[in-house]
Design a protein around this motif. Structure first.
Motif, mmCIF file in Angstrom:
data_model
loop_
_atom_site.group_PDB
_atom_site.id
_atom_site.type_symbol
_atom_site.label_atom_id
_atom_site.label_comp_id
_atom_site.label_asym_id
_atom_site.label_seq_id
_atom_site.Cartn_x
_atom_site.Cartn_y
_atom_site.Cartn_z
ATOM 1 N N ASP A 144 -38.217 -37.181 44.909
ATOM 2 C CA ASP A 144 -39.015 -38.300 45.429
ATOM 3 C C ASP A 144 -40.294 -38.484 44.611
ATOM 4 O OD1 ASP A 144 -37.238 -38.979 47.420
ATOM 5 O OD2 ASP A 144 -38.191 -37.732 48.943
ATOM 6 N N ILE A 148 -41.207 -41.758 42.225
ATOM 7 C CA ILE A 148 -42.440 -42.518 42.464
ATOM 8 C C ILE A 148 -43.339 -42.470 41.238
ATOM 9 C CG2 ILE A 148 -44.543 -42.598 43.854
ATOM 10 C CD1 ILE A 148 -42.871 -41.511 46.200
ATOM 11 N N SER A 187 -37.796 -43.311 48.166
ATOM 12 C CA SER A 187 -38.656 -43.204 46.982
ATOM 13 C C SER A 187 -38.254 -44.195 45.893
ATOM 14 C CB SER A 187 -38.610 -41.783 46.419
ATOM 15 O OG SER A 187 -37.284 -41.379 46.132
#
Length: 275
Positions: A144, A148, A187
């Motif tokens: 995640d 990001i 994400s």
């Protein structure tokens, strides 16, 4: 205190400050290495337990190395022990040579390093969301944060999350029928407040989630930051050279002090003998 000159005292303070930081960093690396080594889910399924050189073993080795090097420097500077300073300088000189060689190898084999990083991401994706092999959610959080950070989704493309060959657990859970529409990890969403992120492979869908794969984004990141990484490596080498000079200054000052004491002692003995 046998170090009397201003330059000697400054060298001593610099040597202590730098090596106290290195000592703390070494302890942190060693602790994290042991933690990841004992965490079966992350170590066995992701970092290849059969490999000799893995992330946990590398962290433990570097942690021990940092602790040993900084120990000789701190004790040698505080207690003004010449032999410990000599050992410290010898180890740092060897490490310095190895660092220069390692930088050259990394530049020459940058493609292999990138392939290794991609392989690690692939291994991580296989266990994303799986509470059995990732009971502490370390893998899930790592993926995640990577997606990001790099503004990417999947290894090559967002559709990888529906491919059981790449995202084994996630695809089996969210796309068991191998359909063209399935749920993506949150994400992947451009909107961080989104509660759902569906893959549609349409222009409208690409506006909702990142359309670039993490492999391409990672390679672009490396290419864009290779200069900064090189400069950082050079700065570290220069800092090590300054630390070695500081240790050398302390060593010479202590050695000259010992020689002076020996000379005065011998002179006194000769005077007593003559009397």
């Amino acid at each position: 205190m046998r170090v009397k000159s201003c330059a000697g005292k400054c060298s001593k303070v610099l040597l202590l400050l730098v090596n106290i930081v290195i000592f703390l960093a070494g302890g942190g690396l060693l602790g994290l290495g042991i933690y990841y080594h004992l965490d079966g889910g992350l170590y066995e399924h992701v970092l290849n337990v059969n490999d000799i050189i893995t992330v946990p073993t590398t962290m433990m080795f570097l942690g021990c190395l940092f602790l040993i090097i900084s120990f000789f420097a701190i004790v040698g500077a505080l207690c003004e022990v010449v032999i410990m300073l000599k050992i410290y300088m010898s180890i740092v000189a060897i490490v310095l040579i190895l660092e220069v060689l390692l930088m050259g190898v990394c530049v020459a084999m940058r493609g292999d390093v990138e392939k290794r990083a991609v392989l690690v991401i692939h291994n991580l994706m296989e266990h994303y969301g799986n509470k059995t092999s990732d009971d502490l959610s370390i893998i899930t959080k790592t993926i995640d944060e990577t997606q990001i950070w790099l503004s990417c989704c999947g290894l090559e493309r967002p559709g990888d999350w529906g491919d059981p060959e790449i995202a084994k657990y996630w695809a089996a859970t969210n796309n068991p029928d191998s359909s063209l529409n399935f749920e993506l990890p949150l994400s992947c969403c451009r909107d961080r407040a989104a509660t759902s992120c569906a893959y549609t492979n349409t222009t409208e869908g690409h506006k909702l989630y990142y359309s670039a794969g993490c492999r391409a984004q990672f390679e672009e990141f490396v290419e864009g930051n290779v200069t900064y990484i090189t400069v950082g490596g050079i700065v570290m080498i220069v800092l090590q050279v300054f630390v070695m000079i500081s240790a050398l200054k302390i060593r010479f000052e202590l050695s000259s002090k010992y020689d002076q004491d020996d000379y005065l002692g011998n002179s006194a003995n000769m005077e007593i003998t003559s009397l």
